[in-house]
Design a protein around this motif. Sequence first.
Motif, mmCIF file in Angstrom:
data_model
loop_
_atom_site.group_PDB
_atom_site.id
_atom_site.type_symbol
_atom_site.label_atom_id
_atom_site.label_comp_id
_atom_site.label_asym_id
_atom_site.label_seq_id
_atom_site.Cartn_x
_atom_site.Cartn_y
_atom_site.Cartn_z
ATOM 1 N N ASP A 103 0.938 -1.228 -0.016
ATOM 2 C CA ASP A 103 0.093 -0.044 -0.013
ATOM 3 C C ASP A 103 0.843 1.118 -0.021
ATOM 4 O OD1 ASP A 103 -2.292 1.657 0.336
ATOM 5 O OD2 ASP A 103 -2.001 1.775 2.322
ATOM 6 N N PRO A 104 1.026 1.986 -1.135
ATOM 7 C CA PRO A 104 1.918 3.344 -1.205
ATOM 8 C C PRO A 104 1.598 4.081 -0.028
ATOM 9 C CG PRO A 104 1.040 2.619 -3.293
ATOM 10 C CD PRO A 104 0.302 1.880 -2.494
ATOM 11 N N SER A 105 0.515 4.322 0.354
ATOM 12 C CA SER A 105 0.319 5.523 1.326
ATOM 13 C C SER A 105 0.619 4.936 2.594
ATOM 14 C CB SER A 105 -1.261 5.524 1.484
ATOM 15 O OG SER A 105 -1.699 6.463 0.259
ATOM 16 N N THR A 106 0.374 3.746 3.000
ATOM 17 C CA THR A 106 1.062 3.110 4.315
ATOM 18 C C THR A 106 2.595 3.200 4.120
ATOM 19 O OG1 THR A 106 -0.702 1.570 4.442
ATOM 20 C CG2 THR A 106 1.554 0.908 5.757
ATOM 21 N N LEU A 107 3.351 2.757 3.025
ATOM 22 C CA LEU A 107 4.699 2.678 3.015
ATOM 23 C C LEU A 107 5.371 4.110 3.005
ATOM 24 C CD1 LEU A 107 5.361 -0.414 0.567
ATOM 25 C CD2 LEU A 107 5.057 -0.174 2.847
ATOM 26 N N ARG A 108 4.716 5.139 2.453
ATOM 27 C CA ARG A 108 5.380 6.454 2.344
ATOM 28 C C ARG A 108 5.361 7.111 3.613
ATOM 29 N NH1 ARG A 108 2.592 8.125 -1.313
ATOM 30 N NH2 ARG A 108 0.748 8.742 -0.115
ATOM 31 N N ASP A 109 4.259 6.835 4.668
ATOM 32 C CA ASP A 109 4.081 7.392 5.824
ATOM 33 C C ASP A 109 4.875 6.805 6.744
ATOM 34 O OD1 ASP A 109 2.421 9.500 4.845
ATOM 35 O OD2 ASP A 109 0.654 8.696 5.627
ATOM 36 N N MET A 110 5.322 5.241 6.718
ATOM 37 C CA MET A 110 5.879 4.478 7.628
ATOM 38 C C MET A 110 7.443 4.784 7.448
ATOM 39 S SD MET A 110 4.367 0.506 7.778
ATOM 40 C CE MET A 110 5.846 0.134 8.818
ATOM 41 N N ALA A 111 7.771 5.143 6.000
ATOM 42 C CA ALA A 111 9.259 5.686 5.818
ATOM 43 C C ALA A 111 9.516 6.835 6.560
ATOM 44 C CB ALA A 111 9.378 5.528 4.142
ATOM 45 N N ALA A 112 8.803 7.826 6.636
ATOM 46 C CA ALA A 112 8.714 9.073 7.208
ATOM 47 C C ALA A 112 8.784 8.708 8.881
ATOM 48 C CB ALA A 112 7.549 10.014 6.928
ATOM 49 N N ALA A 113 7.784 7.985 9.308
ATOM 50 C CA ALA A 113 7.887 7.694 10.786
ATOM 51 C C ALA A 113 8.913 6.912 11.399
ATOM 52 C CB ALA A 113 6.678 7.013 11.176
ATOM 53 N N SER A 114 9.702 5.984 10.235
ATOM 54 C CA SER A 114 10.703 4.999 10.693
ATOM 55 C C SER A 114 11.924 5.504 9.958
ATOM 56 C CB SER A 114 10.261 3.887 10.814
ATOM 57 O OG SER A 114 9.086 3.453 11.784
ATOM 58 N N PRO A 115 12.382 6.639 10.159
ATOM 59 C CA PRO A 115 13.613 6.691 9.063
ATOM 60 C C PRO A 115 14.721 5.631 9.138
ATOM 61 C CG PRO A 115 13.770 8.216 11.071
ATOM 62 C CD PRO A 115 12.417 7.484 11.101
#
Length: 284
Positions: free
Chosen positions: A92-104
């Motif tokens: 899910d692109p939205s999930t992955l994009r936001d997770m990438a920001a939350a967990s650098p």
Amino acid sequence: MPNLAPYRHGSSLLGQMEATAVPERAVAIWHLGQESVVLKGAGITLYVDPYLTDSVNADGTTPRKFAPPLQPREATNADYVFITHDHGDHLDPSTLRDMAAASPQARFICPVPCVSQIVKAGIEPGRVQGVNAGQTVELGALTAVPVASKHEDYEQDEKGNHAFLGYVFKLNGVTVYHAGDTIGFRALADELKPLGVEVAMMPINGRDFARFGQGLIGNMDFREAIELGRSIGADLLVPLHYDMFETNTENPAYFVDYIHDRYPRQKFKLFVPGERMLYLSERD
């Protein structure tokens, strides 16, 4: 109307993940719905197929039967994020994009054919690692072995890279198999059996003519999942992919009934979304 709220969610769930101390030869497991799971052990927290958005249809309705236990921007604890294939409830692109920001600190591991999609989601290419079946991936205290899956049939790109993978994780002295989406087949059992799987997490939503006609590609059903788990000698069987969408679910009572009838000494676990379990290895 049944109460479909997650067992634990949001900051409460994240706090539990962070506070959970995992002893040697054990893993902590959280189920987030569909095939989304979190594993923790040896100081590593990994997510598999996180699908954490509250998707909305064109008519304003949501296809999900329950809200995500965790919002992607709340997932600050991911060290690794594993993706099994490119369907929206797994990648899910939205999930992955936001997770990438939350967990650098997080790295993203996926089938080679999925790399471009994850990069298009806005994740830096250096954080994304494409893998293929049979490749052993060493990530510090975590070892992951990708296993080719058949979502009806093998799907490979022009270079022979498999588009659908499961993963066998060796973490903190425990071996866990996450099947992703797959049917059961002999070559899969033969590949898994020597790997010493203790916890087998497998889809049970099955396949049929009507759903196939709607573009819903099949998985193993509850019988296949149980028989596959038994054939590879798994200690604990965990059914997945039966709880999220009205049009593509299965009654887990069938899974329970089949085990009770055929294999009454077989251990299994049905998770409530947001629930934690601590699995301790009993193997010598």
